[in-house]
Structures are given as structure tokens and as C-alpha cells.
Design a protein around this motif. Structure first.
Motif, PDB file in Angstrom:
ATOM      1  N   LEU A 135     -58.500 -80.235   2.200  1.00  0.00           N
ATOM      2  CA  LEU A 135     -57.829 -81.498   1.922  1.00  0.00           C
ATOM      3  C   LEU A 135     -57.903 -82.440   3.120  1.00  0.00           C
ATOM      4  O   LEU A 135     -58.106 -83.652   2.964  1.00  0.00           O
ATOM      5  CB  LEU A 135     -56.373 -81.231   1.547  1.00  0.00           C
ATOM      6  CG  LEU A 135     -55.576 -82.393   0.967  1.00  0.00           C
ATOM      7  CD1 LEU A 135     -56.120 -82.778  -0.398  1.00  0.00           C
ATOM      8  CD2 LEU A 135     -54.106 -82.012   0.860  1.00  0.00           C
ATOM      9  N   ALA A 136     -57.753 -81.891   4.315  1.00  0.00           N
ATOM     10  CA  ALA A 136     -57.773 -82.689   5.535  1.00  0.00           C
ATOM     11  C   ALA A 136     -59.185 -82.858   6.101  1.00  0.00           C
ATOM     12  O   ALA A 136     -59.354 -83.538   7.121  1.00  0.00           O
ATOM     13  CB  ALA A 136     -56.860 -82.059   6.592  1.00  0.00           C
ATOM     14  N   SER A 176     -56.490 -75.709  -0.677  1.00  0.00           N
ATOM     15  CA  SER A 176     -56.671 -75.463   0.751  1.00  0.00           C
ATOM     16  C   SER A 176     -56.390 -76.742   1.525  1.00  0.00           C
ATOM     17  O   SER A 176     -57.072 -77.755   1.347  1.00  0.00           O
ATOM     18  CB  SER A 176     -58.103 -74.990   1.040  1.00  0.00           C
ATOM     19  OG  SER A 176     -58.352 -74.987   2.432  1.00  0.00           O
ATOM     20  N   GLU A 177     -55.393 -76.702   2.392  1.00  0.00           N
ATOM     21  CA  GLU A 177     -55.092 -77.863   3.231  1.00  0.00           C
ATOM     22  C   GLU A 177     -56.218 -78.157   4.206  1.00  0.00           C
ATOM     23  O   GLU A 177     -56.409 -79.308   4.613  1.00  0.00           O
ATOM     24  CB  GLU A 177     -53.789 -77.630   4.004  1.00  0.00           C
ATOM     25  CG  GLU A 177     -52.545 -77.564   3.152  1.00  0.00           C
ATOM     26  CD  GLU A 177     -52.274 -76.184   2.602  1.00  0.00           C
ATOM     27  OE1 GLU A 177     -51.231 -75.996   1.967  1.00  0.00           O
ATOM     28  OE2 GLU A 177     -53.119 -75.273   2.801  1.00  0.00           O
ATOM     29  N   ALA A 237     -51.019 -74.995   8.119  1.00  0.00           N
ATOM     30  CA  ALA A 237     -49.701 -75.619   8.123  1.00  0.00           C
ATOM     31  C   ALA A 237     -49.131 -75.581   9.538  1.00  0.00           C
ATOM     32  O   ALA A 237     -49.320 -74.600  10.253  1.00  0.00           O
ATOM     33  CB  ALA A 237     -48.758 -74.907   7.156  1.00  0.00           C
ATOM     34  N   ASN A 295     -55.369 -71.538   4.192  1.00  0.00           N
ATOM     35  CA  ASN A 295     -54.180 -72.375   4.320  1.00  0.00           C
ATOM     36  C   ASN A 295     -54.044 -72.847   5.762  1.00  0.00           C
ATOM     37  O   ASN A 295     -54.358 -72.114   6.696  1.00  0.00           O
ATOM     38  CB  ASN A 295     -52.945 -71.559   3.905  1.00  0.00           C
ATOM     39  CG  ASN A 295     -51.639 -72.291   4.158  1.00  0.00           C
ATOM     40  OD1 ASN A 295     -51.043 -72.150   5.223  1.00  0.00           O
ATOM     41  ND2 ASN A 295     -51.206 -73.068   3.190  1.00  0.00           N
ATOM     42  N   ALA A 305     -48.760 -79.105  -1.085  1.00  0.00           N
ATOM     43  CA  ALA A 305     -49.837 -78.758  -2.017  1.00  0.00           C
ATOM     44  C   ALA A 305     -49.562 -77.403  -2.657  1.00  0.00           C
ATOM     45  O   ALA A 305     -48.938 -76.535  -2.039  1.00  0.00           O
ATOM     46  CB  ALA A 305     -51.178 -78.722  -1.281  1.00  0.00           C
ATOM     47  N   THR A 356     -51.633 -81.795   6.664  1.00  0.00           N
ATOM     48  CA  THR A 356     -51.498 -80.416   6.189  1.00  0.00           C
ATOM     49  C   THR A 356     -50.045 -80.012   5.962  1.00  0.00           C
ATOM     50  O   THR A 356     -49.782 -78.897   5.503  1.00  0.00           O
ATOM     51  CB  THR A 356     -52.174 -79.411   7.156  1.00  0.00           C
ATOM     52  OG1 THR A 356     -51.496 -79.419   8.422  1.00  0.00           O
ATOM     53  CG2 THR A 356     -53.643 -79.748   7.364  1.00  0.00           C
TER      54      THR A 356
END
Length: 208
Positions: free
Chosen positions: A110-111, A106-107, A41, A39, A101, A97
Motif C-alpha cells: 500500500l505504501a 499488505s501495508e 505497522a 504487514n 487496513a 502504514t
């Protein structure tokens, strides 16, 4: 104007605090769930809180529905995390992020972020971040039903070589880090603010 803050004025209190306590450094936190999902964030309720031992603190609020955020849950379960600092060229990836989601996403993936393994922790660090701070959980203070103050003890600091003036002496070229900071409102940030220097006074020097 005086504003008295109560549970009924939560939204107003948040607006006032985030509009006045600025700029705030951004902790782009990477953590790993018990299922192995990485993760990422960002959190701007963050700062260094001591050096003996070296500790950082994160303030993490709950989701709008009152559930704990993935970061808080991961840190509670796995007891470590990495604070990555955000340079201007990473701002858009950092912002991505923030997305809401589900926990199984998983950010980091994703990024499209490259990561490197931690040395002292299971959580990875974000490879292009100019600074990454490996932390192990020292304690969690529950400051509300779904609000947590997370204190982590720093075990290692990774700094990009290009941002070091003298590696042996730990002299950092801080402006070269290009860090951004959180400002007011929903999406405002500061970058490369004007700087000025003040010499710290010594009481004995004023006793003429």
C-alpha cells in the motif's frame, strides 16, 4: 495534580502517559502472516531492554474492538519480526502504514515500500530504513485482554553504510540516521532534537 489510574480511566491514562513519556523511538515492525501477507505497522511503545542476550521489547495494544492487531498475531504465529527505524524522509510512508487496513492487505504494498529479505527471519526488512533489526520471538507477556509485551532476541542489525563512521569498530554516525521520535497527541513527532553531553560520574573521583 495526582491521577490514579484504573480501568475506568484508561483513556485518560493513555493520554497522560503518551504526553509525558517522550520522545519515544518508533519501531516500524514488519511481520508476515501465516498466509504470507507482509504487514508493516509503527509502534512507539518500544525500546532496547538488554544486551546479554540482546533484546528489544514492543508494547502492542489491541484494536478498538478488542481484537488483536495483525502484528501481534503474526509474531505469535511465525515467531519472528523486523524492527525498522524511521528517518524523517520515511515519516509519511510510516504514517500511511498506520491505516486500518484489513488483514489481507499488505501495508508494505500500500505504501509502495521496497523490501529486502531477512537473513535470520522470514519477515522482510524495509530497504530504505537506515536501521533494521532482525528479531526472533523470545516471549510474549499478555499484560491485558488484548495487550501484549513482545520480547524479541536480536539476531542481526542492518545499518546503512552512509551512517557508519567506522564499520569495523561499529561506530555509528547517529545524527546521520535522521531518526524521528513520537511525541504527544495524535500526530506529533520530533526530529533532530538538540543534544547535549554529560560525562558519567565516577564515585571514587568524588572522594577527595
Amino acid at each position: 495534580m495526582r491521577y490514579d489510574l484504573t480501568p475506568d480511566t484508561r483513556a485518560l491514562g493513555y493520554k497522560l502517559l503518551t504526553a509525558t513519556v517522550t520522545p519515544r523511538p518508533i519501531a516500524w515492525v514488519t511481520s508476515v502472516s501465516s498466509d504470507g501477507i507482509v504487514n508493516a505497522a509503527p509502534y512507539s511503545f518500544f525500546n532496547v531492554m538488554g544486551d546479554a542476550p540482546p533484546v528489544v521489547a514492543l508494547g502492542i495494544m489491541g484494536k478498538p474492538d478488542g481484537a488483536p492487531k495483525d502484528t501481534a498475531r503474526n509474531i505469535r504465529e511465525t515467531r519472528d519480526f523486523v524492527v525498522n527505524l524511521v528517518s524523517r524522509d520515511l515519516a509519511e510512508a510510516m504514517n500511511l502504514t498506520c491505516i486500518d487496513a484489513p488483514a489481507e492487505v499488505s501495508e508494505v504494498e500500500l505504501a509502495g515500500l521496497e523490501t529486502l529479505p531477512g537473513v535470520h527471519v522470514a519477515a522482510p526488512r524495509i530497504a530504505p530504513a537506515p536501521v533494521s533489526i532482525e528479531c526472533v520471538l523470545q516471549q510474549i507477556v499478555d499484560t491485558g485482554p488484548a495487550q501484549h509485551l513482545i520480547i524479541g532476541e536480536v539476531k542481526a542489525i542492518h545499518i546503512a553504510d552512509a551512517c557508519l563512521l567506522n564499520p569495523e569498530r561499529g561506530h555509528v554516525d547517529t545524527p546521520a540516521l535522521g531518526l524521528i521520535a513520537r511525541m504527544h497527541g495524535a500526530g506529533w513527532y520530533a526530529h533532530a532534537p538538540q543534544m547535549f553531553e554529560l560525562e558519567r560520574p565516577v564515585y571514587a573521583d568524588r572522594q577527595d
